[in-house]
Design a protein around this motif. Sequence first.
Motif, PDB file in Angstrom:
ATOM      1  N   SER A 127       0.908  -1.093   0.397  1.00 34.81           N
ATOM      2  CA  SER A 127      -0.524  -0.201  -0.080  1.00 34.81           C
ATOM      3  C   SER A 127       1.119   0.944   0.363  1.00 34.81           C
ATOM      4  O   SER A 127       2.106   1.432   0.616  1.00 34.81           O
ATOM      5  CB  SER A 127      -0.846  -0.169   0.955  1.00 34.81           C
ATOM      6  OG  SER A 127      -0.432  -0.133   2.710  1.00 34.81           O
ATOM      7  N   VAL A 128       0.682   2.052  -0.588  1.00 32.43           N
ATOM      8  CA  VAL A 128       0.982   3.792  -0.733  1.00 32.43           C
ATOM      9  C   VAL A 128       1.544   4.272   1.535  1.00 32.43           C
ATOM     10  O   VAL A 128       2.756   4.048   1.181  1.00 32.43           O
ATOM     11  CB  VAL A 128      -0.055   4.523  -0.692  1.00 32.43           C
ATOM     12  CG1 VAL A 128       0.785   6.034  -0.445  1.00 32.43           C
ATOM     13  CG2 VAL A 128      -0.367   4.730  -2.166  1.00 32.43           C
ATOM     14  N   ALA A 129       0.733   3.480   2.440  1.00 38.67           N
ATOM     15  CA  ALA A 129       0.816   3.619   3.153  1.00 38.67           C
ATOM     16  C   ALA A 129       2.051   2.907   3.911  1.00 38.67           C
ATOM     17  O   ALA A 129       3.659   3.451   4.645  1.00 38.67           O
ATOM     18  CB  ALA A 129       0.044   3.179   4.473  1.00 38.67           C
ATOM     19  N   GLU A 130       2.205   1.505   3.664  1.00 38.25           N
ATOM     20  CA  GLU A 130       3.630   0.457   3.432  1.00 38.25           C
ATOM     21  C   GLU A 130       4.763   1.379   3.414  1.00 38.25           C
ATOM     22  O   GLU A 130       6.046   1.323   3.804  1.00 38.25           O
ATOM     23  CB  GLU A 130       3.400  -0.646   3.442  1.00 38.25           C
ATOM     24  CG  GLU A 130       2.034  -0.855   4.196  1.00 38.25           C
ATOM     25  CD  GLU A 130       1.590  -3.145   3.449  1.00 38.25           C
ATOM     26  OE1 GLU A 130       1.345  -3.458   4.234  1.00 38.25           O
ATOM     27  OE2 GLU A 130       1.872  -3.243   2.287  1.00 38.25           O
ATOM     28  N   VAL A 131       4.520   1.694   1.390  1.00 36.55           N
ATOM     29  CA  VAL A 131       6.069   2.356   0.902  1.00 36.55           C
ATOM     30  C   VAL A 131       6.421   3.557   2.026  1.00 36.55           C
ATOM     31  O   VAL A 131       7.413   3.664   2.516  1.00 36.55           O
ATOM     32  CB  VAL A 131       4.968   2.617  -0.613  1.00 36.55           C
ATOM     33  CG1 VAL A 131       6.954   3.834  -0.893  1.00 36.55           C
ATOM     34  CG2 VAL A 131       5.292   1.586  -1.281  1.00 36.55           C
TER      35      VAL A 131
END
Length: 72
Positions: free
Chosen positions: A17-21
């Motif tokens: 996810s964008v958040a994980e990146v």
Amino acid sequence: MNYTVNEEPRSADKAPSVAEVVAAETGREVSENEGAKGVAVAVNRSVVPASDWGRALEDGDAVDILIAVQGG
């Protein structure tokens, strides 16, 4: 899957996810609904609001992460 972060190549077994990146790249605490303080993200040159950071990247996406800094 392959993607870039600030023009640097990255790869993953599954789509992050964008958040994980953002969490992996910045080391900051990230909420998939509220983002991270002082961080802005664009995917394929389109700004991604923090409320949409839970979305998964797609193969070939280009992620740009900008971090605000204080000072002059």
